[in-house]
Scaffold this motif. Structure first.
Motif, mmCIF file in Angstrom:
data_model
loop_
_atom_site.group_PDB
_atom_site.id
_atom_site.type_symbol
_atom_site.label_atom_id
_atom_site.label_comp_id
_atom_site.label_asym_id
_atom_site.label_seq_id
_atom_site.Cartn_x
_atom_site.Cartn_y
_atom_site.Cartn_z
ATOM 1 N N PRO A 85 0.826 -1.215 0.000
ATOM 2 C CA PRO A 85 0.000 0.000 0.000
ATOM 3 C C PRO A 85 0.860 1.265 0.000
ATOM 4 O O PRO A 85 1.973 1.269 0.527
ATOM 5 C CB PRO A 85 -0.782 -0.124 1.306
ATOM 6 C CG PRO A 85 0.147 -0.887 2.214
ATOM 7 C CD PRO A 85 0.983 -1.792 1.335
ATOM 8 N N ALA A 86 0.321 2.334 -0.585
ATOM 9 C CA ALA A 86 1.053 3.600 -0.635
ATOM 10 C C ALA A 86 0.062 4.747 -0.769
ATOM 11 O O ALA A 86 -1.094 4.551 -1.143
ATOM 12 C CB ALA A 86 2.030 3.610 -1.809
ATOM 13 N N GLU A 87 0.542 5.955 -0.451
ATOM 14 C CA GLU A 87 -0.284 7.156 -0.573
ATOM 15 C C GLU A 87 0.479 8.196 -1.377
ATOM 16 O O GLU A 87 1.673 8.411 -1.163
ATOM 17 C CB GLU A 87 -0.622 7.709 0.817
ATOM 18 C CG GLU A 87 -1.531 8.920 0.790
ATOM 19 C CD GLU A 87 -1.950 9.367 2.187
ATOM 20 O OE1 GLU A 87 -2.479 10.486 2.321
ATOM 21 O OE2 GLU A 87 -1.739 8.582 3.144
ATOM 22 N N SER A 88 -0.226 8.847 -2.307
ATOM 23 C CA SER A 88 0.412 9.841 -3.160
ATOM 24 C C SER A 88 0.465 11.192 -2.469
ATOM 25 O O SER A 88 -0.167 11.408 -1.424
ATOM 26 C CB SER A 88 -0.339 9.977 -4.485
ATOM 27 O OG SER A 88 -1.533 10.716 -4.292
ATOM 28 N N ASP A 89 1.210 12.120 -3.071
ATOM 29 C CA ASP A 89 1.332 13.468 -2.518
ATOM 30 C C ASP A 89 -0.021 14.177 -2.485
ATOM 31 O O ASP A 89 -0.231 15.093 -1.686
ATOM 32 C CB ASP A 89 2.335 14.283 -3.339
ATOM 33 C CG ASP A 89 2.021 14.230 -4.823
ATOM 34 O OD1 ASP A 89 1.575 15.231 -5.389
ATOM 35 O OD2 ASP A 89 2.230 13.155 -5.437
ATOM 36 N N SER A 90 -0.971 13.766 -3.331
ATOM 37 C CA SER A 90 -2.302 14.381 -3.340
ATOM 38 C C SER A 90 -3.296 13.625 -2.464
ATOM 39 O O SER A 90 -4.471 13.980 -2.406
ATOM 40 C CB SER A 90 -2.832 14.451 -4.776
ATOM 41 O OG SER A 90 -2.947 13.145 -5.327
ATOM 42 N N GLY A 91 -2.827 12.550 -1.786
ATOM 43 C CA GLY A 91 -3.689 11.814 -0.868
ATOM 44 C C GLY A 91 -4.376 10.602 -1.457
ATOM 45 O O GLY A 91 -5.088 9.883 -0.741
#
Length: 317
Positions: A85-91
């Protein structure tokens, strides 16, 4: 990772052409390791760039890894563990799932993952409009869709009347390796995602080597792979995962065959009788698979863990 722009003379061969890169343990090492975040960013960006134009694309500049364990509100609530899992800079939330054997429960399981990921964003008093999208990327060693679809299939919520996408909040990607390998028999890799798929497929090691010599990121990927292969502990986990995936595939097939027989019997002679016949066939298949596992030297407790057979059924073997 290096920031080199010239060709890398150190890359003279692929670490091991026989190495199966579609393996849970290796994929997590390559893409979930903190100092390999650049690999994951490049892969996710490649998937987004390859997404059809009619599917909303979420721009990604950077990613950060997230906790693999899904949030549980109550202790008795079913636990869930994500692969990468990961989260981008924009959420925007991403989850990369590596699947090395056919699993008929894949969409049900990932719908559960989506609900937990989406719901985990909501804090008391916050507006629902602040919720960010969730994209789940499936890297599959088999064809999930049997129809004539591209190797990269995108699924979203669609209005069946207008055929237009209703929301960009949920998107599923399916990357099917057999379809990709079939396509590469007719053409060469042309997109960034093609390169990643070619790397994971291991079908043409010399072509991977050729573009790694010119591509700094894939040069680093092959160097990371060599380090993995030289680590005895990691390789033990790699072989354990390969064995687990093999037997999970055998058991999934046994269950699917039992279910299919039950459906056929139900259509022919009545639903209740067909369901009973299917369950009996499934148990018989599981017993045969368990007997094979034991003959291969697998520990009895491990066999029971995989097959979910009862103590009485295990005693009959």
């Amino acid at each position: 990772m290096s920031d080199q722009s010239e060709t890398n003379p150190k890359i003279t061969q692929v670490a091991d052409p026989r190495f199966k890169r579609l393996n849970d343990a290796f994929a997590k090492y390559l893409l979930a390791k903190e100092d390999h975040i650049g690999f994951l960013e490049d892969f996710v960006k490649a998937v987004i760039e390859h997404t059809p134009v009619d599917v909303p694309a979420h721009e990604v500049k950077t990613l950060v890894h997230r906790n693999v364990e899904l949030y549980r509100e109550h202790a008795k609530e079913k636990a869930g563990f994500l692969d990468i899992p990961a989260e981008s800079d924009s959420g925007v939330l991403f989850d990369l799932e590596v699947q090395t054997y056919r699993d008929d429960t894949l969409l049900s399981r990932e719908s559960f993952y989506f609900s937990k990921l989406y719901g985990s964003q909501q804090n008391k008093g916050e507006d629902h409009g602040d919720l960010k999208a969730v994209e789940i990327i499936n890297l599959l060693s088999y064809n999930y869709f049997h129809d004539d679809t591209p190797y990269h299939t995108c699924c979203a919520l669609v209005n069946l009347f207008t055929k237009k996408i209703v929301t960009d909040q949920i998107i599923f990607h399916f990357l099917e390796m057999p379809k990709f390998e079939s396509l590469m028999q007719q053409k060469k890799a042309s997109s960034r995602l093609d390169r990643w798929m070619q790397y994971f497929s291991c079908a043409n090691p010399q072509e991977v080597l050729a573009f790694a010599k010119q591509d700094p990121l894939f040069s680093d990927v092959l160097e990371a792979e060599k380090m993995y292969l030289s680590d005895d502990d990691k390789m033990r986990e790699y072989y354990r995962q390969n064995e687990n995936a093999y037997w999970k595939g055998v058991l999934a097939t046994a269950k699917a065959e039992g279910k299919a027989e039950g459906i056929a019997e139900g259509e022919a002679r009545g639903e209740a009788r067909g369901e009973a016949r299917g369950i009996a066939k499934e148990r018989k298949n599981l017993l045969e698979a368990a007997r094979t596992m034991l003959n291969e030297g697998m520990d009895r407790l491990k066999v029971q863990h995989f097959t979910k057979l009862t103590d009485e059924e295990m005693a009959s073997l």
